[in-house]
Design an enzyme around this catalytic site. Structure first.
Site, short mmCIF file in Angstrom:
data_model
loop_
_atom_site.label_atom_id
_atom_site.label_comp_id
_atom_site.label_asym_id
_atom_site.label_seq_id
_atom_site.Cartn_x
_atom_site.Cartn_y
_atom_site.Cartn_z
N ASP A 161 47.42 -4.83 14.82
CA ASP A 161 46.05 -5.04 15.29
C ASP A 161 45.67 -6.52 15.27
O ASP A 161 45.15 -7.07 16.24
CB ASP A 161 45.08 -4.29 14.37
CG ASP A 161 44.67 -2.94 14.95
OD1 ASP A 161 45.34 -2.47 15.87
OD2 ASP A 161 43.66 -2.37 14.47
N GLU B 17 37.71 -6.80 15.31
CA GLU B 17 37.59 -5.84 14.22
C GLU B 17 38.25 -6.35 12.93
O GLU B 17 37.79 -6.07 11.84
CB GLU B 17 38.25 -4.51 14.65
CG GLU B 17 38.26 -3.48 13.57
CD GLU B 17 38.61 -2.09 14.07
OE1 GLU B 17 39.06 -1.97 15.21
OE2 GLU B 17 38.41 -1.15 13.30
N ASP C 250 38.35 -5.15 20.40
CA ASP C 250 38.96 -4.10 19.57
C ASP C 250 40.41 -4.00 20.02
O ASP C 250 40.71 -3.51 21.12
CB ASP C 250 38.25 -2.74 19.74
CG ASP C 250 38.73 -1.75 18.68
OD1 ASP C 250 39.79 -1.99 18.09
OD2 ASP C 250 38.04 -0.73 18.47
N ILE D 146 43.10 -2.24 19.17
CA ILE D 146 43.50 -0.86 19.49
C ILE D 146 42.41 0.05 18.95
O ILE D 146 42.26 0.16 17.72
CB ILE D 146 44.81 -0.42 18.80
CG1 ILE D 146 45.95 -1.36 19.10
CG2 ILE D 146 45.15 1.03 19.17
CD1 ILE D 146 46.87 -0.93 20.19
N ASP D 147 41.65 0.68 19.82
CA ASP D 147 40.69 1.67 19.36
C ASP D 147 41.40 3.03 19.30
O ASP D 147 42.34 3.28 20.06
CB ASP D 147 39.50 1.73 20.34
CG ASP D 147 38.41 2.65 19.82
OD1 ASP D 147 38.09 2.57 18.63
OD2 ASP D 147 37.90 3.46 20.60
N THR E 155 43.01 4.11 16.51
CA THR E 155 44.28 3.77 15.86
C THR E 155 45.03 5.01 15.36
O THR E 155 46.26 5.07 15.46
CB THR E 155 44.04 2.85 14.63
OG1 THR E 155 42.87 2.10 14.86
CG2 THR E 155 45.20 1.93 14.41
N ASP F 281 33.72 -1.74 19.33
CA ASP F 281 34.03 -0.48 20.00
C ASP F 281 33.27 -0.34 21.32
O ASP F 281 33.75 0.28 22.26
CB ASP F 281 33.59 0.73 19.15
CG ASP F 281 34.36 0.86 17.85
OD1 ASP F 281 35.59 0.72 17.88
OD2 ASP F 281 33.73 1.12 16.81
C1 2IP Z 1 37.48 4.30 15.52
C2 2IP Z 1 38.16 5.33 16.36
C3 2IP Z 1 37.75 6.71 15.93
C4 2IP Z 1 36.28 6.93 16.14
C5 2IP Z 1 35.51 5.79 15.47
C6 2IP Z 1 36.02 4.41 15.85
O1 2IP Z 1 38.02 3.03 15.77
O2 2IP Z 1 37.87 5.13 17.70
O3 2IP Z 1 38.49 7.62 16.66
O4 2IP Z 1 35.93 8.18 15.60
O5 2IP Z 1 34.19 5.90 15.86
O6 2IP Z 1 35.31 3.45 15.19
P1 2IP Z 1 35.89 9.53 16.49
O7 2IP Z 1 37.21 9.69 17.13
O8 2IP Z 1 35.53 10.60 15.52
O9 2IP Z 1 34.82 9.26 17.50
P2 2IP Z 1 39.45 2.48 15.14
O10 2IP Z 1 40.51 3.47 15.48
O11 2IP Z 1 39.63 1.17 15.85
O12 2IP Z 1 39.20 2.33 13.67
CA CA Z 2 37.63 0.88 17.04
#
Ligand code: 2IP
Ligand code: CA
Length: 389
Positions: free
Chosen positions: A54, A79, A155, A157-158, A160, A308
């Site tokens: 990341d 992030e 971000d 990789i969202d 993750t 995000d």
């Molecule tokens: C996270 C990821 C999660 C999401 C959360 C994000 O970011 O996208 O999947 O939760 O909100 O902050 P959910 O899937 O329940 O919506 P990261 O993976 O970058 O930590």
């Molecule tokens: Ca994220």
């Protein structure tokens, strides 16, 4: 500033390449999926490889943008922190160096001397993106912005957890993917430093579909700056009717599977039977709204952050929609209006931290959010949620 957009498309493609390489190359993949706890933990540095991947992606974007637009370098946030510390109080700042060799040497210090992994990762970082920019539709774009007025949220990789888990779900045309690699996205957003308004966004989906040679990605972009509105995705009014799951009666809502029961129950009557949907990844859920796979994304918790939402928010605005703070909308006493398609109150902004909070919460979207394309639909959703939780 069409040059900035082209650059962001290129760096997001590079980032997607790094994300794919980390899953393709065995020595990197092994490090990625290893859950290091207790005695197995890297003795030299506390963070795991997924955090390093990341950080490396984020720093690569910062490096490339800073090189072309030096006015922006102090206003590029992400992030992750690029400072790696070990139990002995030693620290290493992970950055992208001038040459592949130097970057590899630096990475080896945080990878506990693993030269193979460091070399592979450095090669991916210094590789030029293969993205052919002729087909992006950005050539005729005039964007009236100046780099000294702009800030960037990254971000790397969202979603993750989906990226690490790596499930390969078969995508169904016109339907969203509830989980799997498709939910993992690279998100880059540009905002105005003075007002926090999101003005440009790039989303890269590194794992869009698979062909016999491997995973192929897809990119999306949008610009919303005064009267200049442009997007790689068609505006809803220009879309052919009923090509998506959102066609037909009732609203379609996408949420986190961990959403409060009270919110699910409040929205169920607005939706058709299978149109209350769940998907992973905050960025992916916003992308579902952008693509018309869901009418709205509703989140009641402050569990997303500026990195995000900034990039995808710019695409929503480019298409005439937006993203609002849910709590603010629920508590506003006066009647709010749709002005030029946008809600006139509660739009999320990106320039001001919550000074009373600590750590990542500094930059949380604390009041939850609603992402929408159609302001009337937003009002229906807010109306339905008032007083319910
Ligand atoms: C996270 C990821 C999660 C999401 C959360 C994000 O970011 O996208 O999947 O939760 O909100 O902050 P959910 O899937 O329940 O919506 P990261 O993976 O970058 O930590
Ligand atoms: Ca994220």
């Amino acid at each position: 500033m069409a040059d900035l957009l082209k650059l962001l498309l290129r760096v997001a493609e590079k980032a997607a390449n790094v994300a794919r390489v980390c899953r393709q190359e065995a020595p990197l993949f092994q490090l990625l999926v290893q859950e290091k706890t207790g005695v197995d933990k890297n003795k030299k540095f506390v963070q795991d490889f997924k955090t390093l991947a990341d950080v490396v992606i984020q720093e690569m974007i910062r490096h490339d943008v800073g090189a072309q637009f030096p006015e922006m370098i102090d206003h590029i946030q992400g992030e992750e922190s690029n400072k790696f510390e070990n139990g002995l109080g030693e620290s290493v700042i992970v950055t992208v160096c001038g040459t592949e060799k130097e970057t590899a040497a630096l990475l080896a210090t945080v990878l506990d001397g693993d030269q193979t992994a460091a070399t592979l990762l450095a090669r991916a970082i210094h590789q030029d993106a293969k993205l052919t920019l002729t087909d992006t539709g950005t050539d005729d774009l005039h964007i009236p912005l100046s780099p000294s007025d702009l800030g960037i949220w990254i971000d790397p990789i969202d979603a993750t957890s989906q990226y690490i888990e790596g499930r390969e779900e078969a995508a169904v045309e016109g339907r969203l993917c509830p989980s799997g690699l498709q939910c993992a996205l690279v998100l880059i957003g540009v905002y105005l430093r003075a007002t926090g308004e999101p003005v440009m966004g790039v989303i890269n989906q590194p794992f869009n579909h698979k062909d016999p040679t491997g995973w192929k990605g897809k990119h999306f972009w949008g610009v919303s700056c005064g009267s200049v509105k442009a997007c790689s995705v068609l505006r809803p009014k220009d879309r052919p009717a009923k090509t998506t799951a959102a066609g037909g009666p009732g609203l379609s809502v996408v949420m986190s599977s961990s959403e409060k029961q009270a919110v699910k129950e409040a929205l169920a009557p607005l939706c058709g039977p299978d149109r209350l949907m769940y998907a992973s990844g905050a960025g992916y859920k916003i992308l579902c709204v952008i693509l018309g796979l869901a009418d709205v994304y509703v989140l009641s918790e402050g569990s997303t952050f500026k990195w995000d939402s900034c990039g995808p928010h710019a695409l929503l605005r480019a298409l005439g929609g937006g993203m609002v703070d849910l709590k603010e909308c629920l508590h506003s006493s006066g009647s709010s209006h749709c002005q030029g398609g946008h809600q006139d109150q509660g739009e999320l902004t990106y320039h001001q931290p919550h000074t009373e909070s600590t750590g990542a919460d500094h930059w949380a979207n604390q009041g939850g959010l609603v992402a929408y394309l159609n302001c009337q639909i937003l009002h229906r959703v807010i109306g339905e949620l008032k007083g319910k939780f």
